[in-house]
Each structure stands twice: as C-alpha cells, then as structure tokens.
Motif scaffolding. Sequence first.
Motif, short mmCIF file in Angstrom:
data_model
loop_
_atom_site.label_atom_id
_atom_site.label_comp_id
_atom_site.label_asym_id
_atom_site.label_seq_id
_atom_site.Cartn_x
_atom_site.Cartn_y
_atom_site.Cartn_z
N ILE A 8 -22.26 24.13 -2.67
CA ILE A 8 -23.18 24.50 -1.59
C ILE A 8 -22.73 25.80 -0.93
O ILE A 8 -23.55 26.69 -0.64
N MET A 9 -21.42 25.95 -0.72
CA MET A 9 -20.88 27.19 -0.14
C MET A 9 -21.18 28.38 -1.05
O MET A 9 -21.61 29.45 -0.59
N ALA A 10 -20.96 28.20 -2.36
CA ALA A 10 -21.22 29.29 -3.32
C ALA A 10 -22.70 29.65 -3.32
O ALA A 10 -23.06 30.83 -3.44
N VAL A 27 -22.51 33.82 -10.95
CA VAL A 27 -23.96 33.98 -10.77
C VAL A 27 -24.34 35.45 -10.61
O VAL A 27 -25.49 35.83 -10.83
N SER A 28 -23.40 36.33 -10.25
CA SER A 28 -23.70 37.73 -9.95
C SER A 28 -23.99 38.53 -11.21
O SER A 28 -23.38 38.31 -12.26
N LYS A 29 -24.92 39.49 -11.08
CA LYS A 29 -25.27 40.36 -12.21
C LYS A 29 -24.17 41.39 -12.44
O LYS A 29 -23.33 41.65 -11.58
N ILE A 38 -20.02 24.19 -15.03
CA ILE A 38 -21.46 23.97 -15.19
C ILE A 38 -22.23 24.23 -13.90
O ILE A 38 -23.44 24.52 -13.93
N ARG A 39 -21.55 24.18 -12.73
CA ARG A 39 -22.24 24.39 -11.47
C ARG A 39 -22.83 25.79 -11.34
O ARG A 39 -23.77 26.01 -10.56
N ILE A 40 -22.29 26.73 -12.10
CA ILE A 40 -22.81 28.11 -12.05
C ILE A 40 -24.28 28.13 -12.45
O ILE A 40 -25.11 28.77 -11.79
N ILE A 41 -24.63 27.43 -13.53
CA ILE A 41 -26.03 27.44 -13.97
C ILE A 41 -26.90 26.64 -13.02
O ILE A 41 -28.09 26.95 -12.83
N LEU A 42 -26.34 25.62 -12.35
CA LEU A 42 -27.13 24.87 -11.38
C LEU A 42 -27.50 25.75 -10.18
O LEU A 42 -28.62 25.69 -9.67
N ILE A 43 -26.54 26.59 -9.74
CA ILE A 43 -26.83 27.54 -8.65
C ILE A 43 -27.91 28.53 -9.10
O ILE A 43 -28.84 28.83 -8.35
#
Length: 722
Positions: free
Chosen positions: A82-84, A116-118, A146-151
């Motif tokens: 959630i913080m990310a 998540v950053s470009k 895996i949380r990266i793709i969820l964000i």
Amino acid sequence: MTHTSGAQTSEQSNKPRFLISDLCAYLESYLSVEHVREVYRSYVFSAEAHEGQKRLSGEPYIYHPLAVARILADIRLDHRCIMAAIMHDVLEDTTVTKAQLAEEFGEEVAALVDGVSKLNQINFPSKAEAQAASFRKMLLAMTQDIRIILIKLADRLHNMRTLEVMRPEKCRRIARETLEIYAPIAHRLGIYRLRTELEELCFAAYWPMRYRALKEAVSTARGNRKEVMSNIDAALVGRLEQEGIVGVVRGREKHLYSIYTKMRDKKRSFSEVVDVYAFRIIVDRLDTCYRVLGVVHNLYKPVPGRFKDYIAIPKANGYQSLHTLLFGPHGLPIEIQIRTVEMDRMADSGIAAHWLYKSSENQSGMAQADASSWLKNLLELQKDAGDSMEFLEHVKVDLFPDEVYVFTPRGKIMVLAKGATVIDFAYAVHSDVGNHTVAARVDRHMVPLRTRLYSGQTVEVITSETANPSAAWLNFVVTGKARANIRGYLKNLRHQEAITLGRRLLNKELAQHELNIDQIPLESLAQLLKDFHLTTKDALLEEIGLGNRMPFLVSRRLVDSAIDLPKGEAVVPSADSAPLAITGTEGMVVRFAKCCRPLPGDEIVAIFNPGKGIVVHRHECRNLGDFRKSDSWLDVKWEAEPAGDFTTEIKVDVGNKRGALASVASAISEMGSNIKNVVMEERDGLTSTLHFIVAVDSRKHLANIMRRLRLLNTVLRIYRVG
C-alpha cells in the motif's frame, strides 16, 4: 502517471473525494495501528513530493496514487505494498531518488516503487521501444516480487477509470495496450475482478459505439429474462434442499466484453450468446461439488461433450471449477459452474488471494505455484530474447492461452496453448528436450513434428544428442518459450559461424605475410579494436564473417602495426594466394546465390554482403557485373568433399502427353534427388516446359540426372538454368 492518466468523469467528480482519512479507516479493518501509521507517513512523503502537480482534470495529482492504494486495499494487500502504491510515481515524476526512498522506508518499499517506474533516463529510437523496455524491466522485477505487477494493474485500472478527458486517439491507444497486455496479465494471474473491469473499460474506450449498442441490447434482453431466471433458480435450490445439500445458487450475468468477443470470434449472433442462462453453485466441500453435478444432471439433461472438470485439471492460472451445459426448460441452454467457497475466492482474486485469505493456504499455494511457473518461463524468454520488442512479442503470445491438456508417458499433465505442436510440448518439458527433438509419438503413433496437439493425447518425444533446432520450426510453433529458444539457438549458431568464417577470411589474408590472428601482438589488436569501437577479438571476427568489415583492410591494419611497415606502404595481396575453401555447411553466414545456384564442381567466386556474410556465385554468373572490380570480391573454392544438399534449377521441355510430369518426376526421384518445387508452363499446345528446383550433392549428380531424363521419350530438351 502524469502523462498517461486522464480525468474523472463529471459524474464521478460530483462524488465525495476518497481521502487519506478514508483509506486509513478502511485499512484499520485488517492492518495494525502501527502499519496504518506507516501508510500515513508514506502519504505525507508522496503529497510533498507531488506538491503543485496536477492531473489533466485539474485535480491534485495525489488523488491518483490514493485511488490506486484503495484498489489494492480492497484485495487486502500488506502495508508495504500500500505504501509503494501511494508513492508509485515519485521516482518517475519527481526529484526523489531510490536511495532516498530506501533510507526513509526501507529497501523493500524502494524496490517495489522502482519496479513500477518507467525507464526515463535512457533515450530510445522510438516510443514503442521505450515502452517495450519499460515493460521488460517491470516484468523482470515482478519475477522477484509479484506485488509489483499488482501495483501496476491497480495503476492501470484507475487510469482507465479516468480516461475520458484524453484525446480519442490516445484513449484508443491506451485501451488497446491494456487489452493486449494488462488485462491478459490479470487473467494469467487469476485476478478476475481486475481483469473484467479492465476489459469493460477498454471496450467502452476502444469501440464506444459498439459498447453503447451492445449495452442497450443487453439491458433490453435482461428485462425479458427475469422470470425464466427466477424459475430455474427456484428449481435448482429446491432440488439441492431435497437432496440435503447446503449451497448457494447465484445467477451470473455475462460481461459486455465477453459477449462481444464470443460474437466476434465464434461468429455467433447476439441471441445465441445472450440466450444462455448462467448459474453458479457454491458449496462447502470438494466432494460435494461432484454430488451437485449428479443432482443437476438428474434435474436437466446434460449436453454431450460440454462437461469440463477444472477441479481435477486446473487451468494454468490456478482456476478450479466444474463446468457443465444443460438442456433447460423448453430446451433453453443453462450453463452451470460448481465450486467450493475457496475455489470461488481463488477465481475472483487469483494470486492476490495469498494476501486476501491467508487461512486457505492450499488454494493460494496452488495459485502461487502456477504464477511462479509462469514467472520462471518469463526469465527463460528474457534470456533468449534479443531485444525488448522481441521479448514483448514472446510475452504477448504467452498471455492468450486457450489451453489444451496433454499427458507425458508417465501420466503428468502438461498445459499448452491451443494450437500447440509436438515441438511446443518438447520445449514445455525442458529447453534441452526441445533443442534435441528428432521425432515424436502421439498416442503411440509416430507423427510429424509440426502435428497439432489436442486435449487428452499422450505425447512421447524422441531425442538425439546430435540433433539441433531448425529454423523451419519457427513456421509452426505457437508458444513464446519454444519461439524464444529456437531464435536464441539460431542467433548463437549464426554468431559462432560468423566468428569461424571471419577467422578463416582474416587468416587467409594474413597468411601472405606468414602470420595468423593468434600471432598478432596484443597491443596491436587492442588498438585496432579501440579504433573500430569493438570490445573483443570475437566481435572483430564476427564483423568480418558477416561482411561488415573487409578482411583485406583489417589485415592491412594489423600487418602494418605488427611488422612496422613504413607509413603509407600498402600490403598488396599476392596473386597466387590460396582461395577460401567452402564446405557447404556454413549455412548461417555463407549463402548460395539463387540467380545461378552454384554446385560442387562449378567454378565459384564470392562477394561480401554486409550484415549477411558472403554470397557464393558461379564464375560465369551474369549478375556479378561490377563486383569483379570491387573490394568485396573474394576468391573461393570447394572443399575436397563438400557436405549437404545443394539446390539447382533445371528446365525440361516435354511433349503434351498424359503422365509426362509424373514420368519426369519419377526419374528424378530414382536418381536420389528430392524435388523442392515444380512449375508447369504450357507453350504452344503441343509442348510444355517443366521448371524443377531439385536438391543434388554435386555437379556430377546433376549430370547423371540430366542423362537419365534424356532417355525418356517425352523429353524434348533439358538444360540447367543460370
């Protein structure tokens, strides 16, 4: 994100804003007070970083990351995720660095935000390549967490919800990208709730008129269905109670995009798709699912061949359920899904159920195992892909898996994409198995390697240590893993052959001065590599082998420095220098010209073709022209015993008699030659010309074939082309 986000609709803008106080109140339902404080601290940090930034709608930018965090809170993700989410754009759109994030919130949160950053700090030739490289970076980071793709999915979902302020062409571009990449990823990870909303929003943005027309038609149709749905629901509930089974019966409404794709892909009318009545029955235990199946089959007759057991054989994303199609009252089709409570949670949340329902470890464990298998496959695709665009192409192929289920000889179930072939199966077992496949049996019968597989078949692959992938396999394989492995092998083969040929070409020139590449002083070679902007000797040899650098000029530079010739004195190749020997097996970097199709036994020459290597011609080829005077000319000869088959073209004039073509083709086959292609050209009504492309091993072999053909009564004239 700043440049790809839209504005909220006017209807949404009238609703109360979702504030950090609302998020914290919601998070307190499943997070500790300490963790909620950490989330609030990340909000303060993000709000300060985005101070003064606004979305295209004019609202403060911080509303976007807050909305992304709310989507993830609905899936009950942990506080660090959630913080990310709240800070997911600070690295991309502000001056904050990853090091600052790590110092303030820890390495884990910083890694999530960075994933998540470009890639903004690198210049790419095109926007497509920049997007592909950023996507590749995100997916590879996802293999670590895996949380990266969820964000990213939550980010894309909120952007799609607020897309209307954008220009129509930009809306369509973002919607298409979402349909091609992000919705399929949500499907692949089993997150039904995100996938369906993404698809609906994309449908409305990409085909707005079709969306409105279908929405109106569905609204009308559903109004007429309520009584029938109510009667079927009552019949199902009554029969379950009669059998003493506790369960919940729910009517299912098909989503608009699902209806649209069925109409488009299966060529069905609107009524054919909408007139199916869909229900879901949810029970408490696995064995009860099969009892319910018997009950509904007893209530209504099942449609033969339309039962699927995804409990025994789950889908690739971990989905489990029993599916059956029934003849309902008055012959109306009824679709029934039967599953347990845990299976229903998994179908809705997929991999996210690991955080959402930690009590059901078995179910979430299965989704994690399936996701891990896919992520492992992504790493293999990355290893074999040449660039980001190619990697993205392979991933897209793997994101649309209409599956077939086949068995290994030991009974293990393998899940493959629809249309998969024997070669796809071999690579699914292991890359080494695919690379060394020579034959296969399907249900104990030998089959060609291009054979398509169907559910229920048993496949056995036969391998050989000496076998290698063929470029022809790329014409029929369908999975990204198979395609990436084959391309990777062929690139490596071309690389090695180019180095070998480059070494031979350079050593041929150096031999005139009684030198070879290994005798050149290291400092001389190092200076040359620096001048050519190359890093290794192999890179230099590859450049020569591919025809990008002339061996004579490279040799001259090396000899000048090695033997310290007077400045300006040229090294001239001797007239009697030995020509390069051609074996016929250097297929990736030595090509045989199609204009004259040289054969062993012909006098040959070669020219350099930059980027491809050398092209071999017959000495008398008319297409050589001005090349005879250029630096790209190369003297070559055949090895004593060239290997392999060589193609050549012959023309045969025959009388127009029945069976003429068959008799000529039979004679060619008798002489041990394979016919690659044949074209028949009628000339004056009495005669025809047959154009054959045949495989032979030498000029002598061709001469024997031509002698044999002259003995046929139907043959009037025969000659070699080129």
